[in-house]
Design an enzyme around this catalytic site. Structure first.
Site, PDB file in Angstrom:
ATOM      1  N   SER A 100       1.156  -0.983   0.140  1.00 32.42           N
ATOM      2  CA  SER A 100      -0.117   0.207  -0.647  1.00 32.42           C
ATOM      3  C   SER A 100       0.768   1.662   0.095  1.00 32.42           C
ATOM      4  O   SER A 100       1.873   1.090   0.498  1.00 32.42           O
ATOM      5  CB  SER A 100      -1.021   0.222   0.960  1.00 32.42           C
ATOM      6  OG  SER A 100      -1.468   1.222   1.044  1.00 32.42           O
TER       7      SER A 100
ATOM      8  N   TYR B 232      -1.038  -0.530  10.944  1.00 36.81           N
ATOM      9  CA  TYR B 232      -1.559  -1.079   9.107  1.00 36.81           C
ATOM     10  C   TYR B 232      -0.083  -0.494   8.452  1.00 36.81           C
ATOM     11  O   TYR B 232       0.170  -1.348   7.614  1.00 36.81           O
ATOM     12  CB  TYR B 232      -2.884  -0.763   8.878  1.00 36.81           C
ATOM     13  CG  TYR B 232      -2.883  -0.899   6.765  1.00 36.81           C
ATOM     14  CD1 TYR B 232      -3.167  -1.987   6.479  1.00 36.81           C
ATOM     15  CD2 TYR B 232      -2.549   0.206   6.120  1.00 36.81           C
ATOM     16  CE1 TYR B 232      -3.587  -2.495   5.366  1.00 36.81           C
ATOM     17  CE2 TYR B 232      -3.308  -1.148   4.320  1.00 36.81           C
ATOM     18  CZ  TYR B 232      -3.216  -1.502   4.719  1.00 36.81           C
ATOM     19  OH  TYR B 232      -3.557  -1.752   3.388  1.00 36.81           O
TER      20      TYR B 232
END
Length: 239
Positions: free
Chosen positions: A145, A158
């Site tokens: 990501s 995350y």
């Protein structure tokens, strides 16, 4: 379909929904035998019904929670006994966790995100590398990501897990040297998935690309002809 993966053995984690589901189905359409791993058995069975209806490829359902390292070891042993190799590894399963200030994150949530997004993928590398070495062209792709590359407030565990994943995969790629294995990272960007909805609940999902748009770029990365190694490929840069 062109049958680009005819005879290839592929393992896809997080195969019950989103990008993982799209990849599992497309790989089957291209002639692969796909080991589809996910925690939700019902969703895997629905995918299996679709694959059987299409009549291309073979889907092997593995409804397991890979956060238990023993399960990964067992899957690797079963793969060796049944197929004698692994050609493609897709590390797709992940969890968003709680979006909040770093100092507010509960330890159990930190542990779950780091375990799911980072440690499980390390275990996959550990147990699947010997099988990938038995392939004539082992290929591994791990989903990352933009927050693993550029810090973003409140994405806490995350973001840390994806940053760690990127360093881990690129380090592994360096170690692979002159083997026939290629390992790369793929950043899909904003995609119409359940995780995206959780992160941006007010966003119009219809304006986002569907998971299926990522099949072609990832097919290129898992093909025996791919010579990329340790690279970070972002969907937004491919347009």
């Amino acid at each position: 379909m062109s049958g680009r993966l005819e005879g290839r053995i592929a393992l896809v984690t997080g195969a019950s929904r989103g990008i993982g589901r799209a990849l599992a189905k497309r790989f089957c359409e291209e002639g692969a035998t796909v080991i589809a791993v996910a925690r939700t058995q019902g969703a895997l069975e629905e995918l299996d019904d679709e694959v059987r209806a299409d009549g291309r490829g073979t889907l092997v359902l593995v409804p397991e929670d890979l956060r238990n390292a023993e399960k990964i070891d067992q899957v690797a042993a079963a793969l060796y006994q049944r197929f004698g190799k692994l050609d493609i590894l897709i590390g797709n399963a992940g969890t968003l966790g709680t979006l909040c200030p770093m100092s507010h994150l509960k330890p159990k949530h930190w542990d779950d995100v780091l375990n799911t997004n980072l440690t499980v993928n390390w275990q996959l590398i550990r147990y699947m590398e010997p099988l990938l070495r038995l392939s004539d062209a082992g290929r591994a792709v791990f989903m990352t990501s933009s927050v693993g590359k550029t810090p973003r407030a409140f994405w806490s565990a995350y973001a840390v897990s994806k940053a760690g994943l990127e360093m881990m995969v690129q380090t592994w790629a360096e170690e692979l040297g002159k083997t026939t294995i290629r390992a790369n990272l793929y950043d899909p960007g904003g995609t119409r998935t359940r995780m995206r909805t959780s992160a941006f609940p007010g966003e119009d999902q219809e304006k986002l690309p569907a998971p299926e748009v990522h099949c072609e770029p990832i097919l290129d990365l898992v093909s025996p002809q791919c010579d990329k190694q340790g690279q970070r490929i972002a969907f937004k840069d491919l347009a």
